[in-house]
Design a protein around this motif. Structure first.
Motif, PDB file in Angstrom:
ATOM      1  N   HIS A 429     -16.682  44.756   6.965  1.00 43.62           N
ATOM      2  CA  HIS A 429     -16.378  44.762   5.537  1.00 43.62           C
ATOM      3  C   HIS A 429     -14.886  45.045   5.369  1.00 43.62           C
ATOM      4  CE1 HIS A 429     -16.653  45.753   1.238  1.00 43.62           C
ATOM      5  NE2 HIS A 429     -17.798  45.113   1.262  1.00 43.62           N
ATOM      6  N   PRO A 430     -14.205  44.337   4.471  1.00 47.27           N
ATOM      7  CA  PRO A 430     -12.755  44.556   4.324  1.00 47.27           C
ATOM      8  C   PRO A 430     -12.461  45.947   3.809  1.00 47.27           C
ATOM      9  CG  PRO A 430     -13.583  43.123   2.580  1.00 47.27           C
ATOM     10  CD  PRO A 430     -14.706  43.296   3.561  1.00 47.27           C
ATOM     11  N   ALA A 431     -11.332  46.487   4.267  1.00 51.42           N
ATOM     12  CA  ALA A 431     -10.871  47.802   3.844  1.00 51.42           C
ATOM     13  C   ALA A 431      -9.439  47.687   3.335  1.00 51.42           C
ATOM     14  CB  ALA A 431     -10.945  48.803   4.997  1.00 51.42           C
ATOM     15  N   ASP A 432      -9.077  48.564   2.437  1.00 53.17           N
ATOM     16  CA  ASP A 432      -7.763  48.526   1.795  1.00 53.17           C
ATOM     17  C   ASP A 432      -6.776  49.350   2.620  1.00 53.17           C
ATOM     18  OD1 ASP A 432      -5.674  48.189   0.100  1.00 53.17           O
ATOM     19  OD2 ASP A 432      -6.407  49.505  -1.474  1.00 53.17           O
ATOM     20  N   SER A 433      -6.078  48.708   3.541  1.00 51.58           N
ATOM     21  CA  SER A 433      -5.078  49.378   4.360  1.00 51.58           C
ATOM     22  C   SER A 433      -4.117  48.337   4.917  1.00 51.58           C
ATOM     23  CB  SER A 433      -5.744  50.154   5.502  1.00 51.58           C
ATOM     24  OG  SER A 433      -4.775  50.755   6.338  1.00 51.58           O
ATOM     25  N   HIS A 434      -2.846  48.716   5.041  1.00 54.77           N
ATOM     26  CA  HIS A 434      -1.865  47.806   5.632  1.00 54.77           C
ATOM     27  C   HIS A 434      -1.771  47.969   7.144  1.00 54.77           C
ATOM     28  CE1 HIS A 434       0.471  51.545   5.282  1.00 54.77           C
ATOM     29  NE2 HIS A 434       1.232  51.065   6.247  1.00 54.77           N
ATOM     30  N   ILE A 435      -2.475  48.961   7.701  1.00 49.85           N
ATOM     31  CA  ILE A 435      -2.519  49.152   9.142  1.00 49.85           C
ATOM     32  C   ILE A 435      -3.428  48.081   9.742  1.00 49.85           C
ATOM     33  CG2 ILE A 435      -3.069  50.752  10.991  1.00 49.85           C
ATOM     34  CD1 ILE A 435      -0.700  51.580   9.274  1.00 49.85           C
ATOM     35  N   PRO A 436      -3.014  47.331  10.741  1.00 49.61           N
ATOM     36  CA  PRO A 436      -3.815  46.200  11.243  1.00 49.61           C
ATOM     37  C   PRO A 436      -5.228  46.588  11.658  1.00 49.61           C
ATOM     38  CG  PRO A 436      -1.599  46.117  12.144  1.00 49.61           C
ATOM     39  CD  PRO A 436      -1.707  47.420  11.436  1.00 49.61           C
ATOM     40  N   GLU A 437      -5.380  47.673  12.419  1.00 50.76           N
ATOM     41  CA  GLU A 437      -6.700  48.023  12.911  1.00 50.76           C
ATOM     42  C   GLU A 437      -7.579  48.690  11.862  1.00 50.76           C
ATOM     43  OE1 GLU A 437      -3.751  51.121  14.578  1.00 50.76           O
ATOM     44  OE2 GLU A 437      -3.833  48.968  14.174  1.00 50.76           O
ATOM     45  N   LYS A 438      -7.041  48.942  10.664  1.00 51.80           N
ATOM     46  CA  LYS A 438      -7.824  49.575   9.600  1.00 51.80           C
ATOM     47  C   LYS A 438      -8.136  48.624   8.454  1.00 51.80           C
ATOM     48  CE  LYS A 438      -6.090  54.267  10.386  1.00 51.80           C
ATOM     49  NZ  LYS A 438      -5.454  55.441   9.746  1.00 51.80           N
ATOM     50  N   THR A 439      -7.911  47.334   8.643  1.00 52.46           N
ATOM     51  CA  THR A 439      -8.174  46.383   7.570  1.00 52.46           C
ATOM     52  C   THR A 439      -9.642  46.012   7.464  1.00 52.46           C
ATOM     53  OG1 THR A 439      -7.641  44.592   9.096  1.00 52.46           O
ATOM     54  CG2 THR A 439      -5.870  45.398   7.683  1.00 52.46           C
ATOM     55  N   ALA A 440     -10.486  46.507   8.356  1.00 53.43           N
ATOM     56  CA  ALA A 440     -11.921  46.232   8.314  1.00 53.43           C
ATOM     57  C   ALA A 440     -12.656  47.471   8.790  1.00 53.43           C
ATOM     58  CB  ALA A 440     -12.292  45.028   9.184  1.00 53.43           C
ATOM     59  N   GLN A 441     -13.865  47.643   8.270  1.00 54.19           N
ATOM     60  CA  GLN A 441     -14.706  48.761   8.650  1.00 54.19           C
ATOM     61  C   GLN A 441     -16.112  48.257   8.936  1.00 54.19           C
ATOM     62  OE1 GLN A 441     -15.280  51.560   5.440  1.00 54.19           O
ATOM     63  NE2 GLN A 441     -15.104  49.965   3.874  1.00 54.19           N
ATOM     64  N   VAL A 442     -16.822  48.973   9.788  1.00 49.63           N
ATOM     65  CA  VAL A 442     -18.168  48.600  10.201  1.00 49.63           C
ATOM     66  C   VAL A 442     -19.170  49.353   9.331  1.00 49.63           C
ATOM     67  CG1 VAL A 442     -19.817  48.535  12.090  1.00 49.63           C
ATOM     68  CG2 VAL A 442     -17.387  48.177  12.553  1.00 49.63           C
ATOM     69  N   LEU A 463      -6.811  37.142  16.303  1.00 50.82           N
ATOM     70  CA  LEU A 463      -8.264  37.164  16.246  1.00 50.82           C
ATOM     71  C   LEU A 463      -8.833  38.371  16.977  1.00 50.82           C
ATOM     72  CD1 LEU A 463     -10.868  35.670  15.452  1.00 50.82           C
ATOM     73  CD2 LEU A 463     -10.743  34.454  17.637  1.00 50.82           C
ATOM     74  N   LEU A 464      -8.195  38.780  18.057  1.00 55.71           N
ATOM     75  CA  LEU A 464      -8.650  39.915  18.846  1.00 55.71           C
ATOM     76  C   LEU A 464      -7.631  41.044  18.750  1.00 55.71           C
ATOM     77  CD1 LEU A 464      -9.909  38.098  22.084  1.00 55.71           C
ATOM     78  CD2 LEU A 464     -11.260  38.863  20.134  1.00 55.71           C
ATOM     79  N   LEU A 465      -8.111  42.247  18.519  1.00 54.44           N
ATOM     80  CA  LEU A 465      -7.268  43.442  18.471  1.00 54.44           C
ATOM     81  C   LEU A 465      -7.790  44.450  19.483  1.00 54.44           C
ATOM     82  CD1 LEU A 465      -6.588  44.202  14.679  1.00 54.44           C
ATOM     83  CD2 LEU A 465      -4.901  43.599  16.411  1.00 54.44           C
ATOM     84  N   LEU A 530       0.429  36.069  22.071  1.00 54.48           N
ATOM     85  CA  LEU A 530       0.197  37.508  22.055  1.00 54.48           C
ATOM     86  C   LEU A 530       0.874  38.126  20.838  1.00 54.48           C
ATOM     87  CD1 LEU A 530       0.903  38.251  25.832  1.00 54.48           C
ATOM     88  CD2 LEU A 530      -1.301  37.768  24.750  1.00 54.48           C
ATOM     89  N   TRP A 531       0.393  39.315  20.515  1.00 52.14           N
ATOM     90  CA  TRP A 531       0.946  40.076  19.388  1.00 52.14           C
ATOM     91  C   TRP A 531       1.602  41.318  19.961  1.00 52.14           C
ATOM     92  CZ3 TRP A 531      -1.388  43.245  14.883  1.00 52.14           C
ATOM     93  CH2 TRP A 531      -0.662  43.004  13.721  1.00 52.14           C
ATOM     94  N   LEU A 532       2.932  41.279  20.092  1.00 54.20           N
ATOM     95  CA  LEU A 532       3.701  42.379  20.644  1.00 54.20           C
ATOM     96  C   LEU A 532       4.403  43.138  19.533  1.00 54.20           C
ATOM     97  CD1 LEU A 532       5.396  40.655  23.730  1.00 54.20           C
ATOM     98  CD2 LEU A 532       3.123  41.668  23.574  1.00 54.20           C
ATOM     99  N   PHE A 533       4.662  44.403  19.799  1.00 57.55           N
ATOM    100  CA  PHE A 533       5.470  45.176  18.839  1.00 57.55           C
ATOM    101  C   PHE A 533       6.378  46.114  19.616  1.00 57.55           C
ATOM    102  CE2 PHE A 533       1.867  48.111  19.381  1.00 57.55           C
ATOM    103  CZ  PHE A 533       2.513  49.340  19.469  1.00 57.55           C
ATOM    104  N   TYR A 534       7.454  46.438  18.950  1.00 54.09           N
ATOM    105  CA  TYR A 534       8.417  47.400  19.499  1.00 54.09           C
ATOM    106  C   TYR A 534       8.333  48.663  18.652  1.00 54.09           C
ATOM    107  CZ  TYR A 534      12.762  49.666  20.912  1.00 54.09           C
ATOM    108  OH  TYR A 534      13.683  50.569  21.367  1.00 54.09           O
TER     109      TYR A 534
END
Length: 551
Positions: A429-442, A463-465, A530-534
């Motif tokens: 279910h979608p969640a209200d957050s700008h943090i990538p791993e918090k945009t959905a909840q189970v 697609l995968l986090l 890939l999704w990289l970050f610094y």
């Protein structure tokens, strides 16, 4: 409020006597009900024989066995005790329709206008004592003008206020406090004590109308239904009796002990209202089918279900409720019963949706020598409301189509839940957050509605986090031309970014202590995206990490 009359019933041995009612011949042996508290087994209820041996509620079991070698212990069954108290509440409905449970071991009854039907309050208490004696229960009662006063008299009448410290009985309050308390307790001098008579092992306590102050004044402050900490603080100050509090300034008591003390005092004296809210009878839906001859075939069981289920659904529909879980009981000729339960993803009263779930469970029923009675009961029900389409014609059709699709999904969840359990089926279910791993909840699929639509992200998301994994690369914000990740060397082909994401400053998330992150969508020469970050450091060292992958 002066015309009210409240009856308080306290069953001090409720847990033990509930067990003694079902154990014939065990009345002579001391019995204690024990429960786990703070990694230690303590006594929660005692029989009369156990109390005569010197045991007390709250005592550790090991000390109790040392004092009474013949003590028998039983584990506490809190749900069974609550159900037994509910049954006693239904019994107490013969005295007044306003009956409520109290503290898990007592009842409070509003007798206003009802006592004369039994010949007066004294005669009514005789009926209470006779009934409790027939049920094998010990009871202590109190009648007063307020629920608080009746509760205090039932539990603390005749109990003296003990000093806070051990030793002699010398009053330890300050002289000034003792002198003021002596003047303020003028109403306790003289007058008759409250009516007390002993009949059948129970004590009757009737406070005459308007005499609550006189009767409550000598009782300990614990009779005000205070928490133990507040009672101990009052005792250390020399305020051991309710009469010591009646003359004290209310503002000072509220500042030092909180408004709860003043509220309890006003409720006991009748200065503050305390209504009695009787428990509403729970909605109950059940049907049964008695068979002229025992059956055992699956087809016969289905035929019985087809006869019972429409009647059950009609009951639910008349009350505007839907079944969430049902129980089918198959009573056999050998006096045993086979029981199966089913759950629905959405509450409903449609027989066509419930029947397939019951049919899937019939293979678990062992008919034995035959089944002579079937019973179908709703274990949990919820209110449901009819839905009506509104708006333009096309909008109404779209709503109907969506509801139809959702109903099919609910049936699928219900069928799967009958096999593997409803709690194991989840949905994102979608969640209200700008943090990538918090945009959905189970969420549990059976207790949540599907999202109308998922919000489109402002930037491309993988697609995968997964949890950030370290990447071997130079510690610099520029995208590295070559880096090492998961034991392999990767060469950069294309990079898009950066997208800067800051942590939620109002939360201390251990996963985001790396501070501000710059995300890049990196395409390698091998074709992987890939999704990289610094990470710019924060409270941790800076560096490159990989958090996701694109399909």
């Amino acid at each position: 409020m002066a015309n009210r009359r409240i009856l308080s019933l306290w069953f001090p041995r409720l847990g033990a006597e509930r067990l003694l009612r079902t154990s014939r011949g065990a009345e002579e042996r001391p019995l204690a009900v024990v429960a786990e508290q703070s990694n230690m087994q303590v006594i929660t209820s005692l029989s009369a024989a156990a109390s005569a041996s010197g045991l007390q509620v709250g005592q550790p079991v090991r000390d109790a066995h040392a004092m009474c070698a013949a003590l028998a212990t039983r584990a506490r069954n809190a749900p069974a005790e609550a159900a037994f108290l509910t049954a006693l509440r239904r019994w107490a409905g013969k005295f007044s329709p306003w009956v409520a449970e109290q503290d898990g071991d007592g009842l409070v009854i509003d007798l206003t206008g009802c006592a004369h039907l039994f010949g007066g309050e004294a005669a009514l208490l005789e009926v209470v004592q006779d009934d409790c004696r027939d049920m094998g229960l010990s009871v202590r009662v109190g009648i007063a003008d307020t629920p608080g006063a009746a509760w205090a008299v039932a539990r603390y009448a005749g109990v003296a206020a003990e000093p806070e410290r051990n030793g002699d009985a010398i009053d330890q309050e300050a002289p000034a406090t003792r002198s003021r308390a002596g003047r303020r307790r003028h109403w306790t001098r003289g007058g008759a004590a409250p009516l007390q008579a002993v009949r059948g092992g129970a004590t009757e306590r009737i406070v005459p109308p308007g005499e609550g102050h006189r009767v409550l004044a000598p009782l300990p402050v614990a009779a005000l239904r205070l928490d133990p900490e507040t009672t101990a603080q009052l005792g250390r100050l020399g305020l051991r009796r309710i009469g010591d509090l009646l003359g004290q300034p209310r503002a000072g008591l509220a500042r030092r002990f909180g408004r709860g003390l003043v509220a309890r005092l006003d409720q006991a004296m009748g200065s503050a209202p305390e209504p009695i809210s009787p428990a509403r009878a729970p909605a109950h839906f059940a049907v049964r089918l008695t068979l002229p001859e025992p059956i055992g075939l699956t087809a016969d069981l289905l035929e019985g279900i087809d006869r019972m289920l429409p009647r059950l659904c009609a009951q639910l529909k008349d009350k505007g409720r839907g079944a969430r879980s049902l129980r089918l009981e198959a009573h056999r000729t050998d006096q045993s019963a086979e029981v199966v339960t089913v759950g629905l993803a959405r509450p409903g009263h449609d027989a066509a949706r419930i029947r397939p779930l019951l049919e899937m469970k019939l293979e678990q029923i062992d008919a034995g020598f035959g089944i002579e009675m079937l019973r179908l009961e709703v274990m949990q029900s919820e209110p449901i409301h009819a839905r009506r389409s509104v708006g333009h014609l096309e909008a109404g059709r779209e709503v109907d189509a969506r509801l139809a699709r959702q109903g099919g999904l609910d049936d699928l969840v219900g069928r799967l839940g009958a096999r593997i359990g409803l709690e194991t089926i989840t949905r994102w279910h979608p969640a209200d957050s700008h943090i990538p791993e918090k945009t959905a909840q189970v969420l549990a699929a059976a207790w949540s509605a599907p999202a109308e639509r998922w919000p489109a992200p402002a930037r491309l998301r993988p697609l995968l986090l997964w949890r950030p994994e370290p990447v071997g690369a130079p510690d610099a914000p520029a995208v590295p031309a070559r880096f090492r990740w998961r034991g392999r060397d990767w060469a950069l082909a294309e990079a898009r970014g950066p997208e800067r994401i800051a942590p939620e400053w109002w939360l201390d998330d251990p996963n985001w202590r790396s501070g501000v992150r710059d995300y890049w969508v990196v395409t390698t020469q091998a074709g992987d995206r890939l999704w990289l970050f610094y990470g710019h450091g924060g409270t941790m060292s800076s560096g490159w990490f990989c958090q996701g992958g694109f399909a």
